[in-house]
Design an enzyme around this catalytic site. Structure first.
Site, PDB file in Angstrom:
ATOM      1  N   ASP A 159       0.862  -1.183   0.000  1.00 20.58           N
ATOM      2  CA  ASP A 159       0.000   0.000   0.000  1.00 20.58           C
ATOM      3  C   ASP A 159       0.896   1.229   0.000  1.00 20.58           C
ATOM      4  OD1 ASP A 159      -2.863   1.123   0.423  1.00 20.58           O
ATOM      5  OD2 ASP A 159      -1.653   2.185   1.900  1.00 20.58           O
ATOM      6  N   GLU A 192       0.836   5.704   0.434  1.00 25.60           N
ATOM      7  CA  GLU A 192       0.128   6.945   0.718  1.00 25.60           C
ATOM      8  C   GLU A 192       0.721   8.021  -0.188  1.00 25.60           C
ATOM      9  OE1 GLU A 192      -2.422   6.671   2.448  1.00 25.60           O
ATOM     10  OE2 GLU A 192      -1.984   4.753   3.420  1.00 25.60           O
ATOM     11  N   HIS A 207      -4.975   6.059   8.035  1.00 23.30           N
ATOM     12  CA  HIS A 207      -4.511   5.314   6.862  1.00 23.30           C
ATOM     13  C   HIS A 207      -2.996   5.407   6.784  1.00 23.30           C
ATOM     14  CE1 HIS A 207      -8.368   4.362   4.955  1.00 23.30           C
ATOM     15  NE2 HIS A 207      -8.775   5.516   5.424  1.00 23.30           N
ATOM     16  N   ASP A 238      -2.373  -0.580   6.296  1.00 17.67           N
ATOM     17  CA  ASP A 238      -3.287  -0.932   5.208  1.00 17.67           C
ATOM     18  C   ASP A 238      -2.827  -2.191   4.479  1.00 17.67           C
ATOM     19  OD1 ASP A 238      -4.770   1.216   5.901  1.00 17.67           O
ATOM     20  OD2 ASP A 238      -4.508   2.352   4.047  1.00 17.67           O
TER      21      ASP A 238
END
Length: 932
Positions: free
Chosen positions: A8, A10, A142, A147
């Site tokens: 994942d 960001e 998050h 995640d």
């Protein structure tokens, strides 16, 4: 087993071309064993937006001394190696990572795609919702590694679910997925490989669950539209006793409250049915209007063997009636009351068309996703009602239409012979034919009567709840829209000699027709294909001419942030730039006519006789007829818009600023004449009810919109004590909304101070999404400082999901636009403050609003003002939902005090404790009222 890497990232935003990665997290695992983890913050070389910080908890300070992406990307590529890559909506992550020239050739697994198939009834497929649904711990912020861990957890649960499927079903999913580039195929191949020793049986049919509605009912099953006894009447005292003290309801419901308003409404409806009268009933919040009409409707239907139709605007109310209120009523009274929900054809799966798709196989990833979703749904006992499953709006709905009961050519005889009567649509029709109460929505109600009652069985007694939505819902149901994508999709579906419906049509005719007849059909198909090519070219020219017209209308200026809407009126059609639009459309429509004539001939030539019955050929012919019907509808309506307008229709063109998609639209100018002709004049008794039907205490406005001249009226107040439960605060020193800058700054600071004083628990209603977004960004920092979470409409989650989160939060503010002005029910302390930013006047330039305004001598007072008052009353009604609720309504629009019409708004809501004061005094006054 192969190791898999769950990853994942960001980022500073959603655009891989212009935004940057700020964190990467990954988990390498093999089965239940975690082999390694990777986590790295990254300096994006630009500021991190406040919204991203609020979402992730990652600040500019945290990444200031971290390495740039170039410094760590090879380490990450080495960590992944050639392992399959797992992610949630993983294409988003890969769109950023592949710009760094890594992970180009790794196999891909997407938990979103797997969840969309294996959890067909899940309400949402975002990672947080799936974690909650599958009992996987999910952190509040998050962060990439968190995640990635959650994604791994979701993957393991989904793979376990796949591993428990019957082997033949799993094998078919793999086989069907291999036909397309569906991103879920790799994972299912691994599951099937692990079960390779199990014998795979022959492909089995998937059956639609019948459900309890279709069991053979007890009692008399012949239900009529009119009472068998022409002099039938309800005993008002007998029906009233059901809701009286000591009656069946007070014994059945432990928390039963006697409400005189509810009893008065019940008596009025009982009299309306007995005397064959129409009625408008306004019943304030807390009246309990659903039982006030269900009881007399049920007693009338049972005693006279007459069906009653109940129409609602929302699915939520339909669910409440069929799943809670009617079962409670049935049990409380001990009666064999039969009720069912009936929907439009497109809401039901057609087993015949679905089997055809299974046989030919999916052609696109979207078709595969929907095919897999429906296969799992039916395996788990799905009833064939589309609303049971989660369909993404555009591509998945297009696929659904190909397997729905929307095929108008299908008759009940075909259903019985081909599927043994399994079709959910015809079963729902059968259930409706023997039901006392039939629940529908407004859109179906009016579109059914406009189309000659082809869906609902005959009825003469009707209750319309949420009646203030009748005009809007009917306008939507009878509206038309088409864009270039719709044209292209239909042309693609039609195909040619070797593709699409026409290609499949020719294949099926081989061996059925004589060679000379087959050659003639091939010639016709070639002609249709050539015409389709010409039509595609002309259609491109047509939409280009429309685009040029729109450019002329805005004097060549670039598009703004809002869609461009242009009404097409008689004066428009005289403009020079419209001439080319008309010329090209004339040529295109002539080609369309010729193509439709040829398709009609093909259908006639290919229709099998009884001796040569061919199920797949019948399915293709039915689909050809549907495509031809759609083309015919499009051609007719565009011709009306371009050159042959109907005076009772509104025409306009809309262009979206982001996608540049151009849509041609039309809608009815009035729905009142339709209601008058098909409901008020045809039905014996129509009861229309809502919490908001009057403006300033009068039914006149609604009567004029719905042509309800002959209906009696009854206005019932709310049983709630608004004087002691609701504080209405009118701000007297906020700038006028015409001072856009000053007003907006005052609104922002006022909302922050109010939220801090009341610990959040606030719903803020906006009239425009643009203002909502601007306000949200401005107040985010101040709210975060006070530990108040902001939930914002339009940021990923559905309205229901936002409400769930808001109800469960300790300190939160919910920002909403149109969807939140009504239908939102948040009782108790979860909602203590309602902030109304502006009075909800419609945008006067909206084509429908503008066209309808022109039918009044005084458009503002006769149309715009009553509409705004009705919406204001709905918004106000969000606050007090129970007897024990207490709260504050703060209005940030000074027009309530400075305009003559302001008092009409105030006098249209229940009388409550009203205070006029400054913006600075609002927080203290609100906190005091709430005893904080």
């Amino acid at each position: 087993m192969t190791s898999i890497v769950s990853l994942d990232i960001e980022t500073t935003g959603l655009d891989p071309m212009n935004d940057a990665i700020i964190e990467i997290g990954a988990v390498k695992f093999n089965g239940n064993r975690i082999e390694a983890e990777f986590s790295q913050l990254i300096n994006p070389g630009r500021p991190i937006p406040q919204m991203i910080t609020q979402l992730t908890g990652i600040t500019n300070e945290m990444v200031h001394k971290e390495p740039p992406i170039k410094a760590i990307i090879q380490d990450f590529a080495d960590f992944v190696g050639d392992s399959p890559v797992l992610g949630h909506n993983v294409r988003f992550d890969l769109s950023f990572l592949r710009r760094q020239n890594i992970l180009e050739y790794n196999d891909i697994i997407d938990t979103y795609e797997l969840a969309a198939v294996f959890l067909p009834t899940a309400s949402r497929y975002n990672l947080g919702a799936l974690g909650q649904l599958l009992s996987i711990p999910f952190p509040a912020t998050h962060r990439a590694l968190d995640d990635a861990r959650a994604t791994r957890g979701v993957y393991e649960k989904l793979i376990r679910k796949a591993g428990e499927l019957p082997i033949d079903l799993l094998a078919e999913l793999v086989r069907q997925g291999d036909r397309t580039d569906w991103i879920g195929s790799f994972a299912l191949q691994q599951v099937l490989r692990a079960r390779s020793r199990e014998p795979i049986q022959a492909r089995k049919a998937l059956h639609v669950s019948s459900g309890p509605l279709f069991e053979k009912p007890a009692g008399k099953i012949v239900i009529g539209a009119e009472p068998e006894n022409g002099n039938a009447r309800l005993d008002i005292d007998e029906v009233s006793a059901i809701l009286e003290h000591g009656g069946p309801f007070s014994k059945f419901f432990s928390s039963y409250e006697y409400r005189p308003q509810q009893l008065e409404m019940l008596k009025a409806i009982a009299r309306s049915f007995s005397e064959g009268q129409h009625m408008l009933v306004e019943a304030g919040t807390g009246t309990g209007k659903s039982f006030a009409y269900l009881v007399p409707a049920a007693m009338w239907a049972m005693q006279t063997n007459t069906r009653v139709v109940i129409s609602t605007n929302t699915i939520n109310l339909q669910d409440q009636l069929i799943n809670k209120d009617i079962p409670d009523l049935r049990e409380a009274l001990g009666i064999d009351l039969r009720a069912t929900v009936l929907k439009g054809r497109s809401n039901y799966l057609c087993p015949r068309r679905f089997e055809m798709l299974r046989q030919r196989g999916p052609e696109t990833a979207e078709e595969m996703r929907v095919l897999g979703k429906v296969m799992i749904w039916l395996h788990e006992g799905g009833t064939g009602d589309r609303n049971e499953i989660n369909l993404n709006q555009s591509p998945e709905w297009d696929v659904w239409m190909k397997i729905s009961a929307e095929d108008e050519g299908c008759k009940s005889e075909t259903c019985l012979s081909r599927t043994g009567g399994e079709c959910p649509f015809y079963r729902s029709r059968q259930a409706a034919s023997i039901a006392h109460l039939i629940i529908v929505n407004h859109a179906l109600l009016l579109s059914d009567v406009a189309a000659g009652n082809r869906i609902l069985p005959e009825y003469n007694y009707l209750i319309i709840d949420e009646g203030h939505h009748m005009e809007e819902a009917t306008t939507g149901a009878l509206a038309f829209k088409v864009n270039q994508y719709d044209f292209d999709r239909l042309i693609h579906e039609l195909g040619g000699l070797n593709s699409g419906l026409l290609g499949r049509f020719l294949i099926q005719l081989q061996g059925i027709l004589l060679p000379s007849d087959l050659a003639a059909v091939q010639t016709t198909v070639r002609q249709v294909s050539d015409l389709a090519f010409k039509i595609t070219s002309l259609n491109n020219q047509f939409f280009e001419a429309v685009d040029n017209f729109l450019t002329d209308q805005r004097d060549g200026r670039p598009m703004g942030t809002y869609p461009q809407q242009e009404r097409i009126q008689n004066s428009t059609r005289t403009l020079p730039s419209w001439d080319l639009v008309e010329e090209i459309w004339y040529d295109e429509s002539e080609e369309l006519k010729e193509m439709l004539n040829l398709i009609t001939g093909l259908i006639r030539a290919g229709s099998p006789d009884e001796e040569n019955s061919n199920e797949e050929l019948e399915d293709i012919i039915g689909n050809l007829a549907t495509v031809a019907s759609r083309f015919s509808e499009i051609s007719s309506n565009i011709t009306s818009l371009v050159s042959k307008p109907d005076s009772l229709q509104i025409y306009w063109i809309e262009k979206q600023p982001t996608s540049n998609r151009i849509t041609l639209q039309m809608a009815p100018l009035h729905i009142g004449p339709l209601m008058e002709k098909h409901l008020w004049h045809q039905k014996t008794s129509v009861v229309l009810t809502s919490a908001t039907l009057t403006t300033h205490g009068e039914f006149d406005y609604l009567r004029s919109r719905l042509n309800a001249d002959e209906a009696d009226e009854l206005a019932l107040g709310s049983p709630f004590d608004y004087e002691n439960s609701a504080l209405l605060y009118l701000i007297n020193d906020i700038p006028e909304i015409t001072d856009a800058y000053g007003y907006q700054k005052s609104l922002e600071s006022g909302l922050v101070r109010l939220a801090k004083a009341t610990n959040g628990r606030m719903l803020v209603l906006f009239t425009s999404y643009a203002q909502l977004k601007k306000t949200s960004q401005a107040i985010a920092g101040g709210m975060a400082d006070a530990g108040i979470q902001i939930y914002e409409q339009g940021v990923g989650a559905s309205a229901n999901a936002l409400l769930e989160n808001f109800r469960g939060a300790d300190k939160a503010v919910l920002l909403g636009t149109r969807a939140f002005w009504e239908g939102v029910d948040i009782p108790g302390e979860a909602l203590s403050v309602l902030a109304i930013t502006k009075l909800p006047f419609d945008v006067p330039s909206d084509p429908i609003i503008a066209a309808r305004s022109e039918t009044y001598e005084d458009p503002f007072n006769e149309y715009s003002l009553p509409e705004a008052i009705l919406k204001f009353r709905q918004g106000f009604g969000r606050l007090i939902r129970t007897q024990s609720d207490r709260g504050v309504v703060a209005v940030f629009d000074k027009r309530l005090l400075t305009k003559k019409y302001g008092k009409l708004f105030i006098e249209s809501i229940p009388e409550c404790h009203m205070v006029t004061g400054s913006l600075s005094e609002l927080p203290r006054t609100a906190a005091k009222w709430l005893n904080l």
